[in-house]
Write an enzyme that holds these catalytic residues in place. Structure first.
Site, PDB file in Angstrom:
ATOM      1  N   TYR A  69      11.114  91.515  22.176  1.00  0.00           N
ATOM      2  CA  TYR A  69      11.982  90.328  22.342  1.00  0.00           C
ATOM      3  C   TYR A  69      12.825  90.105  21.089  1.00  0.00           C
ATOM      4  CZ  TYR A  69      13.266  85.458  23.372  1.00  0.00           C
ATOM      5  OH  TYR A  69      13.958  84.287  23.608  1.00  0.00           O
TER       6      TYR A  69
ATOM      7  N   LYS B 182      16.962  90.227  20.673  1.00  0.00           N
ATOM      8  CA  LYS B 182      17.802  89.111  20.224  1.00  0.00           C
ATOM      9  C   LYS B 182      18.536  89.454  18.927  1.00  0.00           C
ATOM     10  CE  LYS B 182      16.785  86.325  23.630  1.00  0.00           C
ATOM     11  NZ  LYS B 182      17.784  85.924  24.640  1.00  0.00           N
TER      12      LYS B 182
ATOM     13  N   ASP C 185      21.041  91.330  39.390  1.00  0.00           N
ATOM     14  CA  ASP C 185      20.191  91.688  38.264  1.00  0.00           C
ATOM     15  C   ASP C 185      21.151  92.069  37.134  1.00  0.00           C
ATOM     16  OD1 ASP C 185      18.773  93.096  36.352  1.00  0.00           O
ATOM     17  OD2 ASP C 185      17.602  94.265  37.793  1.00  0.00           O
ATOM     18  N   VAL C 186      21.140  91.305  36.037  1.00  0.00           N
ATOM     19  CA  VAL C 186      22.145  91.540  34.985  1.00  0.00           C
ATOM     20  C   VAL C 186      21.990  92.892  34.304  1.00  0.00           C
ATOM     21  CG1 VAL C 186      22.572  89.083  34.507  1.00  0.00           C
ATOM     22  CG2 VAL C 186      20.798  90.320  33.195  1.00  0.00           C
TER      23      VAL C 186
ATOM     24  N   ASN D 176      22.996  84.108  29.633  1.00  0.00           N
ATOM     25  CA  ASN D 176      21.752  83.374  29.372  1.00  0.00           C
ATOM     26  C   ASN D 176      20.494  84.103  29.838  1.00  0.00           C
ATOM     27  OD1 ASN D 176      20.069  80.727  29.094  1.00  0.00           O
ATOM     28  ND2 ASN D 176      19.819  81.353  31.221  1.00  0.00           N
TER      29      ASN D 176
END
Ligand code: NAD
Length: 286
Positions: free
Chosen positions: A184, A188, A84-85, A111
């Site tokens: 989101y 980003k 899990d990043v 990614n």
């Protein structure tokens, strides 16, 4: 072959990536590589000659499929590693497993990402935190481990001009606001300035850090936007090039950004979006 919204034009046939060994001997890690963009980026890096770690979090079978496809089609080594990043311990264990298997890392593609959408006044703290944890903190944790190894290893001249390359998967929503997706877009936007700040800091060790900012790419994350003709037609109003992007479009950009062909490129967001960032509302003069 790619379907096309503009019927008078021939279908798009992208040139094959096979026989472009610009990454021979390099070791790559792609996070969230069991599906969508990550999967195709991992395959593209394999075609370019890199050995590839396919990171995944929940779907070992799909990760194994990606590994087998890379080994069969590209003739390089590939392996799947679960992590899990957004979990520091799991990220560090993943890098240790990669070092044990491949010896080092030359290319990180950050990614992994997700969406948890809601109208702003209904957005829960859990939805906010989950998206920031995976999309932003996850990229930080992986990039930090990669930079540590790049600095330790330094430049190995017959491998690459650079000590290491990081590619952050951002989005056109690092610059285009997105109602109903505030968490989101915030994640980003954060990725973009994290990427630029890290690029500025580590450039002196010849580490390059860039981002790819995809537009609308045909993957599971945005199936609602392309899976019916009505949705597709609506989507095309936002895409001057009048076709949806394919994961392979991103794979090609990633190979170039990871290769020495882009050695003087550092700290950029490469928008791979068919012109989505060109203010399509003004297509007819406004
Ligand atoms: P996807 O859902 O197919 O891929 C996302 C991957 O991330 C999945 O494999 C998922 O399992 C993995 N993942 C999620 N949480 C994780 C975690 N905690 N640890 C490790 N892996 C985790 O969707 P995609 O479209 O291929 O998305 C890939 C990246 O591209 C994302 O960062 C996304 O934000 C970005 N992106 C996609 C589009 C698009 O149109 N598809 C556009 C812009 C940006």
């Amino acid at each position: 072959m790619i379907s096309d919204a503009t019927e008078s034009l021939p279908p798009v046939v992208l040139p094959s990536l096979e026989r472009t060994p610009v990454l021979t001997g390099q070791k790559a890690l792609v996070t969230g590589a069991s599906s969508g963009i990550g999967r195709q980026v991992a395959i593209a890096l394999g075609h370019a000659g890199a050995d590839v770690v396919v990171n995944y979090v929940t779907d070992p079978d799909k990760a194994d499929e990606t590994v087998q496809e890379i080994e069969r089609r590209c003739g390089v080594r590939a392996m799947a590693i679960q992590a899990d990043v957004s979990n520091e311990g799991q990220v560090q264990a993943m890098f240790r497993a990669m070092m044990d298997a491949f010896g080092t890392i030359d290319i990180l593609v950050n990614n992994a990402g997700l969406q948890k959408d809601a109208p702003f006044d209904e957005l829960t703290l859990d939805q906010w935190n989950k998206v920031i944890d995976v999309n932003l903190t996850g990229q930080f944790l992986c990039a930090r481990e990669a930079v540590r190894e790049f600095k330790r290893k330094g430049v190995v001249a017959d491998v690459s001009c650079a000590a290491g390359k990081i590619i952050c998967m951002s989005s056109v929503h690092d610059i285009i606001p997105w109602a109903g997706h505030v968490n989101y877009a915030a994640s980003k936007g954060g990725v973009m300035l994290m990427m630029k700040s890290v690029a500025q800091e580590v450039a002196k060790w010849r580490i390059r850090v860039n981002a790819i900012s995809p537009g609308a790419i045909r993957t599971p994350i945005n199936m609602d936007a392309w899976s019916t003709p009505e949705a597709y037609a609506e989507l095309m109003k936002l895409v001057p090039y009048k076709r949806i992007g394919e994961p392979d479009d991103i794979g090609r950009a990633a190979v170039w950004l990871a290769s020495d062909y882009s050695d003087y490129i550092n700290g950029i967001c490469l928008y791979v979006d068919g012109g989505m960032t060109l203010y399509p509302g003004f297509e007819t003069g406004g």
